[in-house]
Design an enzyme around this catalytic site. Sequence first.
Site, PDB file in Angstrom:
ATOM      1  N   GLN A 200     -89.609   0.346 -35.427  1.00 49.80           N
ATOM      2  CA  GLN A 200     -89.661  -0.684 -36.464  1.00 49.80           C
ATOM      3  C   GLN A 200     -91.139  -0.948 -36.747  1.00 49.80           C
ATOM      4  O   GLN A 200     -91.787  -1.728 -36.057  1.00 49.80           O
ATOM      5  CB  GLN A 200     -88.948  -1.951 -35.993  1.00 49.80           C
ATOM      6  N   ARG A 220     -89.038  -7.845 -38.082  1.00 52.23           N
ATOM      7  CA  ARG A 220     -89.932  -7.042 -38.906  1.00 52.23           C
ATOM      8  C   ARG A 220     -89.138  -5.914 -39.565  1.00 52.23           C
ATOM      9  O   ARG A 220     -88.061  -5.511 -39.083  1.00 52.23           O
ATOM     10  CB  ARG A 220     -91.087  -6.479 -38.086  1.00 52.23           C
ATOM     11  N   ALA A 241     -82.391 -10.267 -40.522  1.00 52.98           N
ATOM     12  CA  ALA A 241     -82.604  -8.919 -40.010  1.00 52.98           C
ATOM     13  C   ALA A 241     -83.690  -8.176 -40.789  1.00 52.98           C
ATOM     14  O   ALA A 241     -84.231  -8.668 -41.776  1.00 52.98           O
ATOM     15  CB  ALA A 241     -81.292  -8.140 -40.051  1.00 52.98           C
ATOM     16  N   HIS A 242     -83.956  -6.940 -40.344  1.00 54.64           N
ATOM     17  CA  HIS A 242     -85.056  -6.159 -40.915  1.00 54.64           C
ATOM     18  C   HIS A 242     -84.820  -5.813 -42.388  1.00 54.64           C
ATOM     19  O   HIS A 242     -83.705  -5.578 -42.827  1.00 54.64           O
ATOM     20  CB  HIS A 242     -85.319  -4.886 -40.098  1.00 54.64           C
ATOM     21  N   ASN A 243     -85.918  -5.845 -43.136  1.00 55.99           N
ATOM     22  CA  ASN A 243     -85.941  -5.472 -44.552  1.00 55.99           C
ATOM     23  C   ASN A 243     -85.123  -6.387 -45.451  1.00 55.99           C
ATOM     24  O   ASN A 243     -84.828  -6.043 -46.600  1.00 55.99           O
ATOM     25  CB  ASN A 243     -85.505  -4.023 -44.747  1.00 55.99           C
TER      26      ASN A 243
END
Length: 345
Positions: A200, A220, A241-243
Amino acid sequence: MTSNQISVADIARLVKGELIGDGGLLVSGFSGIREAQKNELTFLSNPKYEPMLRDTQAGVTLVPRQITCPGKTLIRVDNPSLSFTQVVNHLLKDVPDYRPRGIHPTAVIAKGAKLASNVAVGAHTVIEDGAVIAEGCVLYAQCYVGHETCLGKDCMVYPQVVLREKVSIGNRVIIHSGTVIGCDGYGYVTVEAKHMKIPQVGSVLIEDDVEIGANVTIDRARFGKTIIGEGTKIDNLVQIAHNVTIGKHCLIVAQVGISGSTRIGNYVILAGQVGVVGHLEIGDGAIVTGQSGVSHSIKAGEQVFGSPAQPIKIAYRNNAHLQRMDKYVEMIKDLKKRIEALEKK
């Protein structure tokens, strides 16, 4: 309760309201409409709580312009909640300020970190190499600021917040205790029945005037950025969560979980315990009511409820039918008996 006092007449002038009742009463505190006492201020903003106005012991109540209640001292205003905030801020102006001042001797600050001259850093806080902290920021005790993480002006970071590496925080951001920003996203690929970690390597961008509650986790990005838009307010115990991209001025309430790569527009409301699956889009101004499970994209301005979430009118109608299920079963049994009786004839 505070040590300051203000007359009801002065409160009316402060909030530009219409006074009805005793303007000479002195107010020295504030409380909810149920708990308030005769020397305290309260407010009523939601009309459904209007019956409580008759029973409150408050000395004075801020109410909408159309509200009346004989025998009660009222100040009628356009926005009772906003006016209440003005008065509370006035009463608290001389309350002791417990924020840290200067740099505590136990703070650990890397030589390569850049801090503005008026930054305050509490005990045992760690600031890593390459971090940049702008003027007016306050970091309480036991915080962690990772390598190359940047904080804009006038941020407030409460105790035990973790800001991992390469996180970007805008101006006037408030982050409450226990929150972790920039932890790894939940990414794995299964190879020969084993879960292999996907690096990540992205970052997190928090824009200006965001407030983040306690024990929030913002992952991240796998690559690129997880983004929280300007003016968005996030309650306690939220997982992002990511993105994920969240737009401007959204309200994200307690225990919401948002899965990876979901895009949320501006002015969206996600009520308590909403769950959102990944790779969806929620349009501007959409409202997802409490405990809903969002499994498909939602159009701008749409209000949804349920699990899976549906347009709110359909969800309420379906729920009403479920509440009548026992009656429907009895009706079906009765109709079946009638049909069988006709068939025998």
